[in-house]
Enzyme design. Structure first.
Site, PDB file in Angstrom:
ATOM      1  N   LYS A 179      47.939 132.388  44.717  1.00 19.58           N
ATOM      2  CA  LYS A 179      46.926 131.921  43.998  1.00 19.58           C
ATOM      3  C   LYS A 179      46.737 130.734  42.917  1.00 19.58           C
ATOM      4  O   LYS A 179      48.270 130.261  43.603  1.00 19.58           O
ATOM      5  CB  LYS A 179      46.961 133.122  42.809  1.00 19.58           C
ATOM      6  CG  LYS A 179      45.858 134.015  43.094  1.00 19.58           C
ATOM      7  CD  LYS A 179      44.419 134.376  43.667  1.00 19.58           C
ATOM      8  CE  LYS A 179      43.764 135.465  44.818  1.00 19.58           C
ATOM      9  NZ  LYS A 179      44.135 136.393  44.726  1.00 19.58           N
TER      10      LYS A 179
HETATM   11  C1  LIG Z   1      43.351 138.025  44.875  1.00 19.71           C
HETATM   12  C2  LIG Z   1      42.059 138.652  44.402  1.00 19.71           C
HETATM   13  C3  LIG Z   1      41.905 139.656  43.214  1.00 19.71           C
HETATM   14  C4  LIG Z   1      43.137 140.714  43.977  1.00 19.71           C
HETATM   15  O1  LIG Z   1      44.463 139.794  43.184  1.00 19.71           O
HETATM   16  P1  LIG Z   1      46.265 140.954  42.577  1.00 19.71           P
HETATM   17  O2  LIG Z   1      46.564 140.059  42.104  1.00 19.71           O
HETATM   18  O3  LIG Z   1      46.574 140.783  43.931  1.00 19.71           O
HETATM   19  O4  LIG Z   1      45.581 142.227  42.780  1.00 19.71           O
HETATM   20  C5  LIG Z   1      41.182 140.238  43.233  1.00 19.71           C
HETATM   21  N1  LIG Z   1      40.080 139.636  43.087  1.00 19.71           N
HETATM   22  C6  LIG Z   1      39.740 138.182  43.825  1.00 19.71           C
HETATM   23  C7  LIG Z   1      38.244 137.546  44.118  1.00 19.71           C
HETATM   24  C8  LIG Z   1      40.933 137.819  44.692  1.00 19.71           C
HETATM   25  O5  LIG Z   1      40.961 136.896  45.568  1.00 19.71           O
END
Ligand SMILES: *Cc1c(COP(=O)(O)O)cnc(C)c1O
Length: 406
Positions: free
Chosen positions: A195
């Site tokens: 991210k």
């Molecule tokens: C990465 C992601 C998540 C989950 O995030 P985590 O921190 O791994 O729980 C949820 N929704 C979307 C759209 C994502 O890309």
């Protein structure tokens, strides 16, 4: 120049370009070492510092650090009172976590189709999908582009629904002059490795509802009464009470050590990704074999902001002379890693079997899901890396087309 089929499989570079590689600076490394030396590794003072900086960055009343975005989505749905028999409206063009948490609450995820131009949930379709069982709307700011929040909030107000945003892609996003994270009933961010900012694993939920924040703070740490993390600190052991059957969703100071410095560089990192984005856009605009989603709205640039999480292209199989998977394979052979965001969620085995979804149910989401490819867009990349990706995309498409294969 030779145009034999084997040319498509030539690397454009010597090392593999990993998709979504994080950019970790010396400040993070030093902070982690300091945390280790401090002896306090779990939830503690660094989490508090990180929460306060994040809260100020967003401009909201509360920010609660967690071990994932998924955990935050679950806590927010619980705070909204979502439970068995309820429906939550969301998008089928998302990561499975968005809908899994609805299932965990005993509720039903009601998918509605997205806009073909943006990939974001279509507010008109949301409005039509509301029933007497609907309790919340869960939009996803896909790829970093804010959803049409005015319309979604208006539907929420008119029909008595909460709006809980999955902002896993959208930490830096603004909508009509308001920071994403300060708009809906609760907003959840992800600090997963790929991210825009990372704590290895981690997430943050923001809200302006005092009662929701109180509830989520308690439930994220077993349901223990406030400040229970201090029970082993110099303040001495204070009696705590168990107020709810809570979860183990708390962030640790080791993670917060990363988050504090990732957040500090977030805005300058966005500028780098904006520049890489522009390089991609300019290079790929002329290629008819691939199509890009609608440009982030230029006229609204001062009040709307795309967080530039994922640069995606749609591979048009008829024009490219190859399928999306063949394109991904050829890029891999060229030493370029890619991502797919996302496969249509309603067509995954669990959602098909449990809810009876069929292909064709959400044509826009399926159209994008069948063609989308995410090119690497990370601050850990150099300009040279971006140029490598561009030349790989061009040579894969040009050679394939010119050899008339398939
Ligand atoms: C990465 C992601 C998540 C989950 O995030 P985590 O921190 O791994 O729980 C949820 N929704 C979307 C759209 C994502 O890309």
């Amino acid at each position: 120049m030779s145009t034999s089929a084997s040319d498509i499989r030539q690397p454009v570079r010597n090392t593999f370009l990993v998709f979504g590689a994080p950019a970790i600076g010396e400040a993070e490394i030093q902070e982690v070492v300091d945390t280790l030396r401090s002896g306090w590794l779990g939830t503690g003072p660094r989490c508090e510092r990180f929460e306060e900086s994040f809260r100020q960055y967003i401009g909201c009343r509360h920010a609660i650090a967690l071990n994932s975005c998924t955990a935050g989505l679950e806590l927010a749905l619980e705070a909204a009172g979502v439970g068995p028999g309820d429906e939550v409206i969301t998008t089928p063009l998302t990561f499975c976590a968005t809908a899994n948490v609805i299932v965990h609450r005993g509720a039903t995820p009601v998918f509605v189709d997205v806009e073909r131009e943006t990939g974001n949930i279509d507010p008109e379709r949301v409005d039509r999908a509301v029933t007497s069982r609907t309790r919340a709307i869960l939009p996803v700011h896909l790829y970093g582009r804010p959803c049409r929040m005015d319309e979604l909030l208006e539907i929420g107000r008119r029909r008595g629904l909460y709006v809980i945003e999955d902002a896993a892609h959208a930490t830096e996003a603004w909508y009509r002059g308001r920071k994403v994270g300060s708009i809906g009933d609760a907003t959840v961010f992800s600090f997963y490795v790929t991210k825009n900012m990372t704590t290895g694993e981690g997430g943050m939920v923001t809200t302006n509802h005092d009662a929701w924040a109180e509830e989520m703070r308690v439930k994220k740490l077993h349901g223990l009464s406030k400040d229970a993390w201090k029970r082993y600190s110099a303040d001495g052991f204070q009696p705590y009470d168990v107020l709810a059957a809570g979860y183990k969703f708390n962030m640790t100071d080791l993670q917060a050590a990363l988050g504090i410095h990732q957040l500090a560089r977030l805005e300058e990192n966005l500028k780098i990704r904006q520049r890489y984005w522009a390089m991609y856009e300019e290079a790929l605009l002329e290629m008819s074999e691939v199509v890009m989603l609608a440009k982030p709205s230029e006229d609204l640039l001062s009040v709307d902001r795309h967080a530039r999480h994922l640069f995606t292209i749609l591979v048009m199989p008829e024009l490219a002379g190859m399928s999306r998977w063949e394109f991904v394979d050829a890029l891999k052979a060229a030493n370029i890693g890619t991502g797919i965001h996302f496969l249509a969620l309603h067509l995954q085995t669990y959602y098909r079997d449990r809810f009876g979804h069929q292909p064709g149910a959400f044509p826009n989401a399926e159209y994008i899901a069948a063609r989308t490819v995410s090119l690497p867009l990370s601050v850990s990349m150099s300009d040279e890396d971006v140029r490598d990706v561009i030349s790989a995309v061009k040579s894969v498409l040009r050679r394939k087309t010119s050899t008339g294969m398939l």
